[in-house]
Design a protein around this motif. Structure first.
Motif, PDB file in Angstrom:
ATOM      1  N   LYS A   1      13.051  22.425 -11.970  1.00 22.24           N
ATOM      2  CA  LYS A   1      11.598  22.459 -11.860  1.00 22.24           C
ATOM      3  C   LYS A   1      11.149  21.136 -11.263  1.00 22.24           C
ATOM      4  CE  LYS A   1       7.345  22.839 -14.521  1.00 22.24           C
ATOM      5  NZ  LYS A   1       6.765  23.036 -15.847  1.00 22.24           N
ATOM      6  N   ARG A   2      10.276  21.215 -10.283  1.00 23.92           N
ATOM      7  CA  ARG A   2       9.723  20.018  -9.650  1.00 23.92           C
ATOM      8  C   ARG A   2       8.220  20.217  -9.608  1.00 23.92           C
ATOM      9  NH1 ARG A   2      12.377  16.200  -6.481  1.00 23.92           N
ATOM     10  NH2 ARG A   2      10.982  14.962  -5.202  1.00 23.92           N
ATOM     11  N   ASN A   3       7.469  19.372 -10.305  1.00 19.57           N
ATOM     12  CA  ASN A   3       6.027  19.516 -10.412  1.00 19.57           C
ATOM     13  C   ASN A   3       5.379  18.187 -10.064  1.00 19.57           C
ATOM     14  OD1 ASN A   3       3.439  20.248 -11.000  1.00 19.57           O
ATOM     15  ND2 ASN A   3       3.755  20.461 -13.197  1.00 19.57           N
ATOM     16  N   VAL A   4       4.836  18.091  -8.864  1.00 20.06           N
ATOM     17  CA  VAL A   4       4.153  16.881  -8.410  1.00 20.06           C
ATOM     18  C   VAL A   4       2.687  17.232  -8.279  1.00 20.06           C
ATOM     19  CG1 VAL A   4       4.020  15.126  -6.604  1.00 20.06           C
ATOM     20  CG2 VAL A   4       6.228  16.105  -7.223  1.00 20.06           C
TER      21      VAL A   4
ATOM     22  N   ARG B   1       0.808  -1.217   0.000  1.00 24.30           N
ATOM     23  CA  ARG B   1       0.000   0.000   0.000  1.00 24.30           C
ATOM     24  C   ARG B   1       0.841   1.266   0.000  1.00 24.30           C
ATOM     25  NH1 ARG B   1      -4.528  -0.212  -1.813  1.00 24.30           N
ATOM     26  NH2 ARG B   1      -5.256   1.478  -0.519  1.00 24.30           N
ATOM     27  N   GLU B   2       2.163   1.143   0.177  1.00 28.95           N
ATOM     28  CA  GLU B   2       3.024   2.321   0.183  1.00 28.95           C
ATOM     29  C   GLU B   2       4.352   1.998  -0.493  1.00 28.95           C
ATOM     30  OE1 GLU B   2       5.320   5.236   3.338  1.00 28.95           O
ATOM     31  OE2 GLU B   2       3.433   4.307   3.947  1.00 28.95           O
ATOM     32  N   ILE B   3       4.746   2.857  -1.414  1.00 28.84           N
ATOM     33  CA  ILE B   3       6.056   2.717  -2.029  1.00 28.84           C
ATOM     34  C   ILE B   3       6.762   4.071  -1.985  1.00 28.84           C
ATOM     35  CG2 ILE B   3       5.284   0.846  -3.548  1.00 28.84           C
ATOM     36  CD1 ILE B   3       5.590   2.795  -5.888  1.00 28.84           C
ATOM     37  N   THR B   4       8.079   4.019  -2.034  1.00 24.38           N
ATOM     38  CA  THR B   4       8.888   5.230  -2.021  1.00 24.38           C
ATOM     39  C   THR B   4       9.693   5.306  -3.300  1.00 24.38           C
ATOM     40  OG1 THR B   4       9.061   5.182   0.389  1.00 24.38           O
ATOM     41  CG2 THR B   4      10.681   6.503  -0.793  1.00 24.38           C
ATOM     42  N   LEU B   5       9.621   6.440  -3.960  1.00 29.32           N
ATOM     43  CA  LEU B   5      10.425   6.710  -5.146  1.00 29.32           C
ATOM     44  C   LEU B   5      11.451   7.771  -4.779  1.00 29.32           C
ATOM     45  CD1 LEU B   5       7.621   7.117  -7.842  1.00 29.32           C
ATOM     46  CD2 LEU B   5       8.940   5.063  -7.328  1.00 29.32           C
ATOM     47  N   GLU B   6      12.728   7.423  -4.881  1.00 26.17           N
ATOM     48  CA  GLU B   6      13.781   8.403  -4.654  1.00 26.17           C
ATOM     49  C   GLU B   6      14.180   8.957  -6.018  1.00 26.17           C
ATOM     50  OE1 GLU B   6      18.386   8.814  -3.190  1.00 26.17           O
ATOM     51  OE2 GLU B   6      17.309   6.965  -2.752  1.00 26.17           O
ATOM     52  N   ALA B   7      13.719  10.149  -6.320  1.00 29.10           N
ATOM     53  CA  ALA B   7      13.955  10.774  -7.619  1.00 29.10           C
ATOM     54  C   ALA B   7      15.226  11.614  -7.540  1.00 29.10           C
ATOM     55  CB  ALA B   7      12.766  11.642  -8.009  1.00 29.10           C
ATOM     56  N   ASP B   8      16.278  11.122  -8.166  1.00 25.04           N
ATOM     57  CA  ASP B   8      17.585  11.776  -8.138  1.00 25.04           C
ATOM     58  C   ASP B   8      17.951  12.147  -9.574  1.00 25.04           C
ATOM     59  OD1 ASP B   8      20.096  12.674  -7.417  1.00 25.04           O
ATOM     60  OD2 ASP B   8      20.966  10.663  -7.407  1.00 25.04           O
ATOM     61  N   ALA B   9      17.848  13.422  -9.905  1.00 22.68           N
ATOM     62  CA  ALA B   9      18.092  13.871 -11.286  1.00 22.68           C
ATOM     63  C   ALA B   9      19.138  14.977 -11.309  1.00 22.68           C
ATOM     64  CB  ALA B   9      16.792  14.369 -11.908  1.00 22.68           C
TER      65      ALA B   9
ATOM     66  N   LYS C   1      14.370  18.695 -14.488  1.00 17.14           N
ATOM     67  CA  LYS C   1      12.918  18.781 -14.408  1.00 17.14           C
ATOM     68  C   LYS C   1      12.410  17.438 -13.886  1.00 17.14           C
ATOM     69  CE  LYS C   1      10.389  20.565 -17.782  1.00 17.14           C
ATOM     70  NZ  LYS C   1       9.693  20.686 -19.083  1.00 17.14           N
ATOM     71  N   VAL C   2      11.637  17.481 -12.796  1.00 10.93           N
ATOM     72  CA  VAL C   2      11.015  16.284 -12.234  1.00 10.93           C
ATOM     73  C   VAL C   2       9.510  16.509 -12.252  1.00 10.93           C
ATOM     74  CG1 VAL C   2      10.728  14.831 -10.185  1.00 10.93           C
ATOM     75  CG2 VAL C   2      12.993  15.729 -10.765  1.00 10.93           C
ATOM     76  N   ILE C   3       8.796  15.608 -12.929  1.00  9.21           N
ATOM     77  CA  ILE C   3       7.343  15.716 -13.038  1.00  9.21           C
ATOM     78  C   ILE C   3       6.726  14.401 -12.578  1.00  9.21           C
ATOM     79  CG2 ILE C   3       5.391  15.997 -14.612  1.00  9.21           C
ATOM     80  CD1 ILE C   3       7.270  17.611 -16.429  1.00  9.21           C
ATOM     81  N   VAL C   4       5.752  14.502 -11.661  1.00 10.08           N
ATOM     82  CA  VAL C   4       4.976  13.342 -11.228  1.00 10.08           C
ATOM     83  C   VAL C   4       3.524  13.686 -11.499  1.00 10.08           C
ATOM     84  CG1 VAL C   4       4.348  11.830  -9.317  1.00 10.08           C
ATOM     85  CG2 VAL C   4       6.666  12.770  -9.444  1.00 10.08           C
ATOM     86  N   THR C   5       2.839  12.845 -12.300  1.00  8.35           N
ATOM     87  CA  THR C   5       1.485  13.173 -12.750  1.00  8.35           C
ATOM     88  C   THR C   5       0.644  11.922 -12.957  1.00  8.35           C
ATOM     89  OG1 THR C   5       0.245  14.368 -14.447  1.00  8.35           O
ATOM     90  CG2 THR C   5       2.220  13.211 -15.175  1.00  8.35           C
ATOM     91  N   ARG C   6      -0.650  12.124 -13.032  1.00  5.82           N
ATOM     92  CA  ARG C   6      -1.574  11.051 -13.399  1.00  5.82           C
ATOM     93  C   ARG C   6      -1.811  11.040 -14.907  1.00  5.82           C
ATOM     94  NH1 ARG C   6      -4.324  12.479  -8.424  1.00  5.82           N
ATOM     95  NH2 ARG C   6      -4.397  10.649  -7.099  1.00  5.82           N
TER      96      ARG C   6
END
Length: 186
Positions: A149-152, A116-124, A173-178
């Motif tokens: 730019k970080r857009n979650v 039910r929970e995961i962790t994403l370590e976004a290293d860019a 640029k880090v983007i997290v979206t549906r």
């Protein structure tokens, strides 16, 4: 397993059933497609009664021979490249996404999420990193950015898995979206 099918299943119960499926895949009792389908059912099961039918046609495995069913940590790297991970794949509870002078695109919308929970370590660094999450996911951004730019935009509402985004980006640029409108998969 318990005799009461109405009891809520724990992560340990799901991991035990996932271990049985992993052994069945390793011994040729299940194809990779059957394994992925059943594994998805395991991690969406809420009660013990939902877990029982998943392995009814498979032998029980002893704790000594039980393989590590869930990959606790994995890394997806893109260095001077464009890497795309999409479709049906098994994610881990802790996934490190590393992009250096390239692009990394990760689509979790069809992935099997272990728990039910995961962790994403976004290293860019000097890169573009795009993550698409399932439509019902809850997302918490705990990361930062320097000269980037970080857009979650996925939000914290939903009844699906909790996806925790950590890590730092520099000149990226880090983007997290549906949605898919923001990214190019070609």
């Amino acid at each position: 397993m318990t005799d009461d099918p109405s009891l809520r299943a724990s992560d340990a119960d799901r991991d035990h059933v996932a271990a049985i499926l992993g052994e069945a895949l390793a011994t040729g009792r299940l194809t990779s497609v059957e394994h992925a389908d059943r594994l998805e059912s395991v991690y969406t099961a809420k009660t013990m009664g939902e877990l029982v039918p998943i392995t009814r046609d498979l032998p029980e495995v002893s704790a000594a021979s039980t393989p590590a069913a869930v990959v606790e940590q994995q890394t997806i790297n893109s260095t001077f490249s464009k890497i795309i991970r999409k479709g049906r794949w098994v994610a881990s509870r802790n996934t490190r996404l590393s992009a250096r002078f390239g692009a990394l695109i990760v689509d979790l919308s069809s992935a099997v999420l272990p728990g039910r929970e995961i962790t994403l370590e976004a290293d860019a660094r000097f890169s573009k990193l795009i993550v698409r999450v399932p439509d019902n996911a809850r997302v918490i951004d705990e990361g930062g950015s320097v000269f980037g730019k970080r857009n979650v935009t996925a939000g914290t509402e939903g009844d699906g898995p909790l996806i925790r985004v950590t890590g730092r980006s520099m000149f990226s640029k880090v983007i997290v979206t549906r949605g898919v409108s923001d990214w190019n998969l070609a």
